[in-house]
Design an enzyme around this catalytic site. Sequence first.
Site: not given
Length: 433
Positions: A59, A270, A306-307, A332
Amino acid sequence: MLGAWRFLATLAAPLLRLHLRRRAARGKEEAARLPEREGHGAARPPGPLLWLHAASVGEARALLPLLEALAARAPTLVFLVTTGTTTSAAELPRWLSPALRGRVIHRYAPLDVPGWVARFLEGWRPALALRIEGELWPNTLAACAARGVPLVLVNARLSARSAARWGRFAPGLARRLLGLFALIVPRSAEDAARLKALGAPRLAPPGDLKLAAEPLPADPGALAALRAAIGGRPVWLAASTHPGEEALVLQAAALLRPRHPGLLAILAPRHPERGAELAALAPGAARRSQGAPPDAGGVYIADTMGELGLLYRLADVALVGGSLVPHGGQNPLEPARLGCPILLGPHMENFAEATALLERAGGARRVGADPAALAAAVADVLTRPEEAAAMAAAAAAAVSPARDLPGRLAEEVLALLGHGSDRAGPRAEKAEG
């Protein structure tokens, strides 16, 4: 019901404080910043301030194009962005453009306790409060309305199940909360219909900010180094995976290797803290969190934060995680923007509209949640480069029409502020119904 919620939330404050401390002990909260959850920590700069709230990483990232559009149209605005997760707090500064870095302040959102919300609003005094998707906390919304702070909800989403629950147990509360918003922008036509049925009085035309997001970034040096380490090997990325999915991916990779002996399977969980758990599933696999590059082995564990932008750029085919198990799927649209052929498991309920969009365009393919089906789908993409390129092009084309949405929403928001717009007011009433 609003009064009952206010009473119960006030009563629960000591328990919520204990809950926050326990979350901090598990690394789910920043201990040093726990006071922010009670509304402390205001450091308001002079001038008009816009409060934008996003629950988590997806978000918050979806808000970036809107932030850019607002900043370009209103040079004096300052932005307070609140989130509820440590990951989003860590990632937000990395995403900000140079133009935004000096104008965006991050805080953790206060929990929906009346006293905590009041302290937050008194300290920050926002000119407008904007929320994304489904963050309908009654005390927060009521406190904003009582102070005359205009409320905006963008990417408003409401599942059929949630709509039925609201309609059955709290239709009056739903109608009252939705009525507090000066502007609601539904994520889709389906969301618009459900919101209208619950009594939302002001609905703008639907639009999904997640379709308008910029591609995930990647460090050029790290990308070049990984490409050199991988060489010409085919790469299958399992992105944002959840427990139970990695074992299926590893079994499928074993089935693929006789035909694709150089295959590199990248596991990107995740939650990066699961790296050691994945290493136990794939003994000998290199771990990125330990500074290791991909070696001659067939598995690489990308347990870093963050990659994904880096990894999607490397992959010949990507499986979007959270879709092989009943989690509901991850985003996706991220691989769609980066020209990566997309495979999706059977569970994509969290992104049903985006999934349908990509499938209609031919930009994503569904696979079964078993090793044989996974292996067959990956092999099909790897051995048919023309088909893979067509999938990637179709996915990119499917998300491109939303590029004008941030500008339109920025105009609507600024019209509510009476700031930086030639329009007399928001156009929501024209689109109502």
